[in-house]
Design an enzyme around this catalytic site. Structure first.
Site, PDB file in Angstrom:
ATOM      1  N   VAL A   1       6.791   6.516  -2.600  1.00 13.83           N
ATOM      2  CA  VAL A   1       7.440   5.367  -2.800  1.00 13.83           C
ATOM      3  C   VAL A   1       7.025   4.798  -4.146  1.00 13.83           C
ATOM      4  CG1 VAL A   1       7.144   2.671  -2.419  1.00 13.83           C
ATOM      5  CG2 VAL A   1       6.408   4.542  -0.434  1.00 13.83           C
ATOM      6  N   PHE A   2       8.300   4.280  -4.877  1.00 16.30           N
ATOM      7  CA  PHE A   2       8.221   3.911  -6.240  1.00 16.30           C
ATOM      8  C   PHE A   2       7.992   2.373  -6.570  1.00 16.30           C
ATOM      9  CE2 PHE A   2      10.238   2.640 -10.352  1.00 16.30           C
ATOM     10  CZ  PHE A   2       9.439   3.392 -11.063  1.00 16.30           C
ATOM     11  N   GLY A   3       6.815   2.131  -6.995  1.00 18.42           N
ATOM     12  CA  GLY A   3       6.459   0.794  -7.201  1.00 18.42           C
ATOM     13  C   GLY A   3       6.781   0.284  -8.738  1.00 18.42           C
ATOM     14  N   TYR A   4       7.462  -0.821  -8.946  1.00 19.64           N
ATOM     15  CA  TYR A   4       7.756  -1.391 -10.193  1.00 19.64           C
ATOM     16  C   TYR A   4       7.292  -2.682 -10.445  1.00 19.64           C
ATOM     17  CZ  TYR A   4      11.741  -3.322  -7.743  1.00 19.64           C
ATOM     18  OH  TYR A   4      12.506  -3.884  -6.757  1.00 19.64           O
ATOM     19  N   GLY A   5       6.791  -3.458  -9.337  1.00 16.89           N
ATOM     20  CA  GLY A   5       6.172  -4.690  -9.468  1.00 16.89           C
ATOM     21  C   GLY A   5       4.680  -4.642  -9.039  1.00 16.89           C
ATOM     22  N   SER A   6       4.447  -5.562  -8.242  1.00 14.52           N
ATOM     23  CA  SER A   6       3.162  -5.794  -7.706  1.00 14.52           C
ATOM     24  C   SER A   6       2.344  -4.465  -7.040  1.00 14.52           C
ATOM     25  CB  SER A   6       2.959  -6.749  -6.690  1.00 14.52           C
ATOM     26  OG  SER A   6       3.592  -6.586  -5.472  1.00 14.52           O
TER      27      SER A   6
ATOM     28  N   GLU B   1       8.236  -6.325   1.700  1.00 16.42           N
ATOM     29  CA  GLU B   1       9.505  -6.484   0.880  1.00 16.42           C
ATOM     30  C   GLU B   1      10.511  -7.218   1.641  1.00 16.42           C
ATOM     31  OE1 GLU B   1       8.569  -5.958  -2.195  1.00 16.42           O
ATOM     32  OE2 GLU B   1       6.694  -5.220  -1.993  1.00 16.42           O
TER      33      GLU B   1
END
Length: 289
Positions: free
Chosen positions: A95-100, A188
């Site tokens: 999983v790619f996280g770019y926020g919280s 999400e």
């Protein structure tokens, strides 16, 4: 609107417990209690009004009024839809996280890689009706905008074609993929769509992880805020608050986390937005003194 807020909270508590994240459960419970506390007096007044109507033989009318009020204030929040889904249950899940998700990982992982993706710009153009805002006063959270689409929306501020978006790729703990996927679908849910990206690191000739799941608020989803100036976005973030905390906390923790992981991970857009929000927050505090 509070019905939607409470439903969101209860479902989140259950998923935290299922995943064994009791600290996450405690944090969510305390923030929910703090958020809903001012609503109790409003609820008492509404209950008194309904009881009066019931005693006057107006039960049916009262039920219709309350139902219509909740429906009008609570926008439909759909689960993420999927476009291009190479992941199948039973297979490893990244999983790619770019926020919280960069600073608040509330699911079990066994590996992580801080890296970047190409041709996408991180922007606070997704409305949040639950975690960082409310149905009547939505906040703003991150989404990823393809460079070509960004250039169409903001022709006077085109994206740098060589710019990248930094974030964290997490490998979900083996055997927990399906449970974590369901948890993330709920987390999400507010207008996000599943997509898959390749993640790179510096000095790598090719991607270090491929087909990484990422949740994106595409521009035709109902929660997309549309073209907004940085000033407009900053004003929203400075004042919004939801079940997971203030909107500004989301921005500040994201910026701090990016600085911590890499000296160039904080892009100019985020840096300028952070400065504006801090200015508005300071102005509001000064005005109250």
């Amino acid at each position: 609107a509070e019905d939607l807020v409470f439903y969101t909270a209860v479902t989140g508590w259950g998923q935290c417990i299922e995943l064994g994240s009791f600290d996450g459960y405690r944090e969510r419970f305390e923030k929910t209690a703090e958020f809903l506390r001012p609503k109790l007096e409003q609820g008492k007044d509404l209950s008194t009004m309904i009881l009066k109507k019931l005693t006057n033989g107006e039960a049916q009318a009262s039920r219709m009024t309350v139902s219509e009020t909740v429906s009008a204030q609570s926008p439909a929040v759909a689960a993420p839809t999927a476009v291009n889904t190479p992941w199948e249950d039973g297979q490893p899940l990244w999983v790619f996280g770019y926020g919280s998700i960069i600073y608040r990982v509330d699911f079990p992982i066994e590996d992580q890689v801080f890296g970047y993706i190409h041709s996408r710009k991180r922007a606070f153009l997704q409305k949040s009706h639950d975690h960082r805002g409310t149905p009547t006063r939505p906040g703003r959270v991150c989404t990823l905008i393809p460079h070509t689409e960004w250039n169409s929306m903001f022709p006077r501020d085109p994206a740098d074609p060589d710019a990248v978006c930094w974030g964290m790729a997490y490998k979900v703990q083996s055997g927990m993929e399906q449970q974590v996927k369901q948890h993330l679908d709920f987390r999400e849910k507010d207008g996000y769509t599943e997509d898959f990206v390749d993640v790179f690191v510096e000095q790598s000739e090719g991607p270090v992880v491929q087909k990484v799941l990422v949740y994106v608020g595409v521009s035709d989803n109902p929660s997309f805020a549309g073209p907004s100036t940085l000033d407009e976005t900053a004003r929203v973030i400075a004042g919004a608050e939801g079940l997971s905390g203030t909107n500004r906390e989301y921005l500040f923790k994201l910026c701090d986390s990016l600085r911590l992981h890499h000296p160039r991970a904080l892009d100019p857009y985020l840096a300028e937005l952070e400065t504006l929000v801090r200015t508005y927050v300071a102005s509001d505090k000064h005005a109250l003194q």
